[in-house]
Design a protein around this motif. Structure first.
Motif, mmCIF file in Angstrom:
data_model
loop_
_atom_site.group_PDB
_atom_site.id
_atom_site.type_symbol
_atom_site.label_atom_id
_atom_site.label_comp_id
_atom_site.label_asym_id
_atom_site.label_seq_id
_atom_site.Cartn_x
_atom_site.Cartn_y
_atom_site.Cartn_z
ATOM 1 N N PHE A 114 0.932 -1.351 0.088
ATOM 2 C CA PHE A 114 -0.048 0.096 0.043
ATOM 3 C C PHE A 114 0.935 1.173 -0.026
ATOM 4 C CE2 PHE A 114 -2.541 -3.515 2.045
ATOM 5 C CZ PHE A 114 -3.615 -3.102 1.574
ATOM 6 N N ALA A 115 0.568 2.290 -0.604
ATOM 7 C CA ALA A 115 1.170 3.655 -0.824
ATOM 8 C C ALA A 115 0.365 4.316 0.472
ATOM 9 C CB ALA A 115 0.952 4.267 -2.137
ATOM 10 N N VAL A 116 0.951 4.861 1.174
ATOM 11 C CA VAL A 116 0.009 5.538 2.255
ATOM 12 C C VAL A 116 0.572 6.821 2.448
ATOM 13 C CG1 VAL A 116 -0.105 5.622 4.897
ATOM 14 C CG2 VAL A 116 0.058 3.399 3.608
ATOM 15 N N SER A 117 -0.573 7.863 2.234
ATOM 16 C CA SER A 117 -0.494 9.350 2.559
ATOM 17 C C SER A 117 -1.230 10.035 3.643
ATOM 18 C CB SER A 117 -0.527 10.051 1.506
ATOM 19 O OG SER A 117 -2.116 9.811 0.875
ATOM 20 N N GLY A 118 -0.683 10.888 4.238
ATOM 21 C CA GLY A 118 -1.128 11.455 5.396
ATOM 22 C C GLY A 118 -0.865 10.711 6.456
ATOM 23 N N LYS A 120 -6.349 10.215 9.545
ATOM 24 C CA LYS A 120 -6.876 10.978 8.001
ATOM 25 C C LYS A 120 -5.921 10.335 7.110
ATOM 26 C CE LYS A 120 -8.045 15.253 10.158
ATOM 27 N NZ LYS A 120 -8.298 16.778 10.283
ATOM 28 N N SER A 121 -4.975 9.278 7.017
ATOM 29 C CA SER A 121 -4.397 8.871 6.027
ATOM 30 C C SER A 121 -5.105 7.996 5.147
ATOM 31 C CB SER A 121 -3.432 7.541 6.585
ATOM 32 O OG SER A 121 -3.888 6.641 7.346
ATOM 33 N N THR A 122 -4.563 7.936 3.969
ATOM 34 C CA THR A 122 -5.140 7.292 2.966
ATOM 35 C C THR A 122 -4.401 6.144 2.300
ATOM 36 O OG1 THR A 122 -6.315 9.474 1.839
ATOM 37 C CG2 THR A 122 -6.119 7.475 0.303
ATOM 38 N N TRP A 123 -4.931 4.894 2.370
ATOM 39 C CA TRP A 123 -4.250 3.888 1.861
ATOM 40 C C TRP A 123 -4.425 3.315 0.511
ATOM 41 C CZ3 TRP A 123 -1.485 0.142 5.441
ATOM 42 C CH2 TRP A 123 -1.214 0.818 6.738
ATOM 43 N N ALA A 176 1.947 -6.152 -4.557
ATOM 44 C CA ALA A 176 2.082 -7.009 -3.683
ATOM 45 C C ALA A 176 3.531 -7.572 -3.447
ATOM 46 C CB ALA A 176 1.368 -8.470 -4.346
ATOM 47 N N ALA A 177 3.653 -8.565 -2.601
ATOM 48 C CA ALA A 177 4.935 -8.910 -2.130
ATOM 49 C C ALA A 177 5.119 -10.454 -1.757
ATOM 50 C CB ALA A 177 5.550 -8.192 -0.912
ATOM 51 N N TRP A 178 6.343 -11.207 -2.112
ATOM 52 C CA TRP A 178 6.521 -12.525 -2.142
ATOM 53 C C TRP A 178 8.053 -12.784 -1.057
ATOM 54 C CZ3 TRP A 178 4.222 -10.242 -6.124
ATOM 55 C CH2 TRP A 178 3.121 -11.085 -6.672
ATOM 56 N N PRO A 179 7.972 -13.415 -0.443
ATOM 57 C CA PRO A 179 9.243 -13.617 0.266
ATOM 58 C C PRO A 179 10.161 -14.309 -0.403
ATOM 59 C CG PRO A 179 7.722 -15.337 1.308
ATOM 60 C CD PRO A 179 7.063 -14.407 0.228
ATOM 61 N N ASN A 180 11.482 -13.792 -0.272
ATOM 62 C CA ASN A 180 12.778 -14.445 -1.108
ATOM 63 C C ASN A 180 12.977 -15.799 -0.753
ATOM 64 O OD1 ASN A 180 13.974 -11.504 -0.900
ATOM 65 N ND2 ASN A 180 13.884 -12.186 -2.991
ATOM 66 N N GLU A 181 13.196 -16.639 -1.421
ATOM 67 C CA GLU A 181 13.717 -18.164 -1.278
ATOM 68 C C GLU A 181 14.638 -18.316 -0.036
ATOM 69 O OE1 GLU A 181 14.595 -20.785 -4.601
ATOM 70 O OE2 GLU A 181 12.938 -19.870 -5.971
ATOM 71 N N SER A 222 5.174 7.164 -4.660
ATOM 72 C CA SER A 222 6.558 7.852 -4.243
ATOM 73 C C SER A 222 5.994 7.820 -2.752
ATOM 74 C CB SER A 222 6.826 9.224 -4.728
ATOM 75 O OG SER A 222 5.654 10.239 -4.542
ATOM 76 N N GLY A 223 6.940 8.087 -1.756
ATOM 77 C CA GLY A 223 6.657 8.230 -0.223
ATOM 78 C C GLY A 223 6.595 7.134 0.413
ATOM 79 N N LYS A 224 5.729 6.726 1.126
ATOM 80 C CA LYS A 224 5.739 5.571 2.210
ATOM 81 C C LYS A 224 4.834 4.565 1.694
ATOM 82 C CE LYS A 224 3.708 4.678 6.780
ATOM 83 N NZ LYS A 224 3.268 5.142 8.033
ATOM 84 N N ILE A 225 5.677 3.145 1.656
ATOM 85 C CA ILE A 225 4.904 1.878 1.165
ATOM 86 C C ILE A 225 4.908 1.168 2.413
ATOM 87 C CG2 ILE A 225 5.374 0.009 -0.192
ATOM 88 C CD1 ILE A 225 4.829 2.399 -1.822
ATOM 89 N N VAL A 226 3.716 0.558 2.548
ATOM 90 C CA VAL A 226 3.657 -0.409 3.815
ATOM 91 C C VAL A 226 3.314 -1.757 3.278
ATOM 92 C CG1 VAL A 226 1.945 -0.884 5.856
ATOM 93 C CG2 VAL A 226 2.719 1.479 4.978
ATOM 94 N N LEU A 227 3.615 -2.687 3.831
ATOM 95 C CA LEU A 227 3.582 -4.133 3.456
ATOM 96 C C LEU A 227 2.520 -4.694 4.572
ATOM 97 C CD1 LEU A 227 6.934 -5.516 2.322
ATOM 98 C CD2 LEU A 227 4.880 -4.765 0.802
ATOM 99 N N ARG A 228 1.346 -5.314 4.309
ATOM 100 C CA ARG A 228 0.940 -5.860 5.327
ATOM 101 C C ARG A 228 0.293 -7.370 4.558
ATOM 102 N NH1 ARG A 228 -0.505 -3.637 10.026
ATOM 103 N NH2 ARG A 228 -2.599 -4.213 10.009
ATOM 104 N N GLU A 229 -0.234 -8.171 5.850
ATOM 105 C CA GLU A 229 -0.621 -9.553 5.514
ATOM 106 C C GLU A 229 -1.973 -9.234 4.924
ATOM 107 O OE1 GLU A 229 -0.298 -11.967 8.853
ATOM 108 O OE2 GLU A 229 2.002 -12.190 8.882
ATOM 109 N N PRO A 230 -2.517 -10.048 3.885
ATOM 110 C CA PRO A 230 -3.741 -10.024 3.395
ATOM 111 C C PRO A 230 -4.819 -10.286 4.258
ATOM 112 C CG PRO A 230 -2.291 -11.285 1.949
ATOM 113 C CD PRO A 230 -1.431 -11.032 2.960
#
Length: 66
Positions: free
Chosen positions: A12-16, A20-23, A28-33, A49-57
């Motif tokens: 997710f790109a997070v602003s704010g 009041k933040s917008t996600w 998506a992300a996958w773990p390396n072997e 650009s800016g903040k990227i957050v990785l979250r479990e689905p």
């Protein structure tokens, strides 16, 4: 290859800040072997650009209630 498996995290790109933040889901992300990192795939055509957050689905039923 990671793209053939279900991703372990949504990206997710997070602003704010705080409530009041917008996600915006941008990929998506996958773990390396080797377990020491992640492969992050950003959706085609998405400029990020800016903040990227990785979250479990979340389960599908949780996503539908948003």
């Amino acid at each position: 290859m990671a793209e053939n498996r279900k991703p372990s995290h949504d990206a997710f790109a997070v602003s704010g800040e705080g409530r009041k933040s917008t996600w915006t889901r941008v990929g998506a992300a996958w773990p390396n072997e080797d377990g020491k990192g992640y492969n992050l795939m950003i959706a085609p055509g998405v400029a990020v650009s800016g903040k990227i957050v990785l979250r479990e689905p979340r389960p599908q039923s949780d996503q539908e209630s948003d």
